[in-house]
Design a protein around this motif. Sequence first.
Motif, PDB file in Angstrom:
ATOM      1  N   ILE A  39     -22.960  12.690  19.103  1.00  0.00           N
ATOM      2  CA  ILE A  39     -22.835  13.917  18.452  1.00  0.00           C
ATOM      3  C   ILE A  39     -23.635  14.016  17.012  1.00  0.00           C
ATOM      4  N   LEU A  40     -23.801  12.930  15.971  1.00  0.00           N
ATOM      5  CA  LEU A  40     -24.246  12.230  15.091  1.00  0.00           C
ATOM      6  C   LEU A  40     -26.198  11.318  15.234  1.00  0.00           C
ATOM      7  N   PRO A  41     -26.949  11.479  14.179  1.00  0.00           N
ATOM      8  CA  PRO A  41     -28.259  11.155  14.189  1.00  0.00           C
ATOM      9  C   PRO A  41     -27.768   9.583  13.570  1.00  0.00           C
ATOM     10  N   PRO A  42     -28.745   9.028  13.987  1.00  0.00           N
ATOM     11  CA  PRO A  42     -28.824   7.127  14.193  1.00  0.00           C
ATOM     12  C   PRO A  42     -28.638   7.104  12.991  1.00  0.00           C
ATOM     13  N   HIS A  43     -28.790   7.797  11.249  1.00  0.00           N
ATOM     14  CA  HIS A  43     -28.421   7.302  10.045  1.00  0.00           C
ATOM     15  C   HIS A  43     -27.493   6.997   9.683  1.00  0.00           C
ATOM     16  N   GLN A  44     -26.683   6.292   9.149  1.00  0.00           N
ATOM     17  CA  GLN A  44     -25.513   6.748   8.916  1.00  0.00           C
ATOM     18  C   GLN A  44     -24.791   7.273   7.308  1.00  0.00           C
ATOM     19  N   GLU A  45     -26.254   7.067   6.750  1.00  0.00           N
ATOM     20  CA  GLU A  45     -26.259   8.047   5.309  1.00  0.00           C
ATOM     21  C   GLU A  45     -25.835   9.503   5.383  1.00  0.00           C
ATOM     22  N   THR A  46     -26.529   9.959   6.522  1.00  0.00           N
ATOM     23  CA  THR A  46     -26.486  11.373   6.796  1.00  0.00           C
ATOM     24  C   THR A  46     -25.623  12.461   7.452  1.00  0.00           C
ATOM     25  N   HIS A  47     -24.392  10.798   7.259  1.00  0.00           N
ATOM     26  CA  HIS A  47     -23.426  12.481   8.708  1.00  0.00           C
ATOM     27  C   HIS A  47     -22.185  12.894   7.861  1.00  0.00           C
ATOM     28  N   LEU A  48     -21.673  12.023   6.509  1.00  0.00           N
ATOM     29  CA  LEU A  48     -21.507  13.536   6.239  1.00  0.00           C
ATOM     30  C   LEU A  48     -21.919  14.371   5.872  1.00  0.00           C
ATOM     31  N   VAL A  49     -23.703  14.399   5.487  1.00  0.00           N
ATOM     32  CA  VAL A  49     -24.025  15.813   5.465  1.00  0.00           C
ATOM     33  C   VAL A  49     -24.306  17.028   6.500  1.00  0.00           C
ATOM     34  N   VAL A  50     -24.186  15.882   7.991  1.00  0.00           N
ATOM     35  CA  VAL A  50     -24.476  16.511   9.029  1.00  0.00           C
ATOM     36  C   VAL A  50     -23.547  17.046  10.103  1.00  0.00           C
ATOM     37  N   MET A  51     -22.106  16.640   9.261  1.00  0.00           N
ATOM     38  CA  MET A  51     -20.803  17.205   9.527  1.00  0.00           C
ATOM     39  C   MET A  51     -20.346  18.513   8.221  1.00  0.00           C
ATOM     40  N   VAL A  52     -20.805  18.390   7.253  1.00  0.00           N
ATOM     41  CA  VAL A  52     -20.803  19.632   6.583  1.00  0.00           C
ATOM     42  C   VAL A  52     -21.378  20.727   7.300  1.00  0.00           C
ATOM     43  N   HIS A  53     -22.471  20.708   7.935  1.00  0.00           N
ATOM     44  CA  HIS A  53     -23.119  22.062   8.430  1.00  0.00           C
ATOM     45  C   HIS A  53     -22.712  21.828   9.813  1.00  0.00           C
ATOM     46  N   ARG A  54     -22.146  20.853  10.504  1.00  0.00           N
ATOM     47  CA  ARG A  54     -21.537  20.888  11.336  1.00  0.00           C
ATOM     48  C   ARG A  54     -20.156  22.069  11.951  1.00  0.00           C
ATOM     49  N   ARG A  55     -19.737  22.310  10.696  1.00  0.00           N
ATOM     50  CA  ARG A  55     -18.626  22.911  10.431  1.00  0.00           C
ATOM     51  C   ARG A  55     -18.406  24.032   9.467  1.00  0.00           C
ATOM     52  N   GLU A  56     -19.964  24.523   9.062  1.00  0.00           N
ATOM     53  CA  GLU A  56     -20.699  25.807   8.777  1.00  0.00           C
ATOM     54  C   GLU A  56     -21.166  26.226   9.620  1.00  0.00           C
ATOM     55  N   GLN A  57     -21.659  25.846  10.783  1.00  0.00           N
ATOM     56  CA  GLN A  57     -22.068  26.108  12.103  1.00  0.00           C
ATOM     57  C   GLN A  57     -20.975  26.788  13.022  1.00  0.00           C
ATOM     58  N   PHE A  58     -19.900  25.810  12.954  1.00  0.00           N
ATOM     59  CA  PHE A  58     -18.575  26.026  13.910  1.00  0.00           C
ATOM     60  C   PHE A  58     -18.458  27.537  13.173  1.00  0.00           C
ATOM     61  N   TYR A  59     -18.077  27.471  12.253  1.00  0.00           N
ATOM     62  CA  TYR A  59     -17.299  28.757  11.613  1.00  0.00           C
ATOM     63  C   TYR A  59     -18.153  30.221  11.833  1.00  0.00           C
ATOM     64  N   ASP A  60     -19.318  30.158  11.307  1.00  0.00           N
ATOM     65  CA  ASP A  60     -20.453  31.102  11.423  1.00  0.00           C
ATOM     66  C   ASP A  60     -20.194  31.289  13.203  1.00  0.00           C
ATOM     67  N   VAL A  61     -20.278  30.334  14.186  1.00  0.00           N
ATOM     68  CA  VAL A  61     -20.209  30.921  15.786  1.00  0.00           C
ATOM     69  C   VAL A  61     -19.294  31.939  15.925  1.00  0.00           C
ATOM     70  N   HIS A  62     -17.876  31.381  15.561  1.00  0.00           N
ATOM     71  CA  HIS A  62     -16.628  31.498  15.377  1.00  0.00           C
ATOM     72  C   HIS A  62     -16.072  32.742  14.974  1.00  0.00           C
ATOM     73  N   HIS A  63     -16.898  33.435  13.599  1.00  0.00           N
ATOM     74  CA  HIS A  63     -16.835  34.156  13.367  1.00  0.00           C
ATOM     75  C   HIS A  63     -17.922  35.398  13.569  1.00  0.00           C
ATOM     76  N   ALA A  64     -18.957  34.959  14.196  1.00  0.00           N
ATOM     77  CA  ALA A  64     -19.942  35.981  14.840  1.00  0.00           C
ATOM     78  C   ALA A  64     -19.080  36.717  16.091  1.00  0.00           C
ATOM     79  N   LEU A  65     -18.291  35.902  16.715  1.00  0.00           N
ATOM     80  CA  LEU A  65     -18.233  36.620  17.970  1.00  0.00           C
ATOM     81  C   LEU A  65     -16.718  37.430  17.719  1.00  0.00           C
TER      82      LEU A  65
END
Length: 266
Positions: A39-65
């Motif tokens: 689910i997440l990349p190996p570098h822990q320092e990027t996890h919070l940023v990645v999860m922000v993008h994952r959350r945005e991606q979720f809502y973008d795809v949901h809204h598109a549908l």
Amino acid sequence: MAEDSQRNFRSVYYEKVGFRGVEEKKSLEILLKDDRLGILPPHQETHLVVMVHRREQFYDVHHALQVMRFINDTTPQTEAFLHMHQLEMGKLSRSSLYTLEPEDELFLAIANTIEEMADDDVDCYWLTKHFVHHLDTKFRDSQAAMQKGFEHYLNLEDSRLMAHLKVCNALEKLPYDLWFRKCFAGCLPASSLQRVWDKLVSGSCKILVFVAVEIMLTFKMKMTTLNKSNTMNEFLEKIPEDNTDQIVNKAIDLWHKHCGIPAHSV
């Protein structure tokens, strides 16, 4: 959630995104160092940023549908997750004649179970998406081997029950698809499945074999009173929930008895 002797597979995910409310357990420390669901990349320092993008991606795809009028506020959440996954994979169909493919049924079964485990829709979607991918890449071709393993270990544990299944011509008609392909999603309650799925995430699909064996052993009195495969299946596809935790505990004991104690379960 977390058992005294086993670590909940979701704890790995939550710790990866910065939530450390789940008790640390040495039994699956390896999962802390290696996010096996990817689910997440190996570098822990990027996890919070990645999860922000994952959350945005979720809502973008949901809204598109929603804009496409493919889903609305009354659409069951797990069905919406399936359509989101299909859209992201380029497999979304607009045909009114569309029927669910086996891979869609698997996704829904896993999503319905994880929905009971996760507290957040975004978490539920990403856990489902990657858990299904994990099953597809790691265990896609294992079902036939698991069926043979089930027959082998059941015969070792109770040859009389095995003989009864053969006499009734029920052995080949047991709900293997539900047990092994869907990992008991829809058969066992989510609260009991968590420990089983810990093992799957750790890399062992063989735990499913011993859960199936233990189900048969637990209900062998019931099974020996039934003489038709269809009535057996009706019972086994939705077993009583009052002792499923005990079934899982005994299945793990059987796993250790026949396979030793794998490194990731110590």
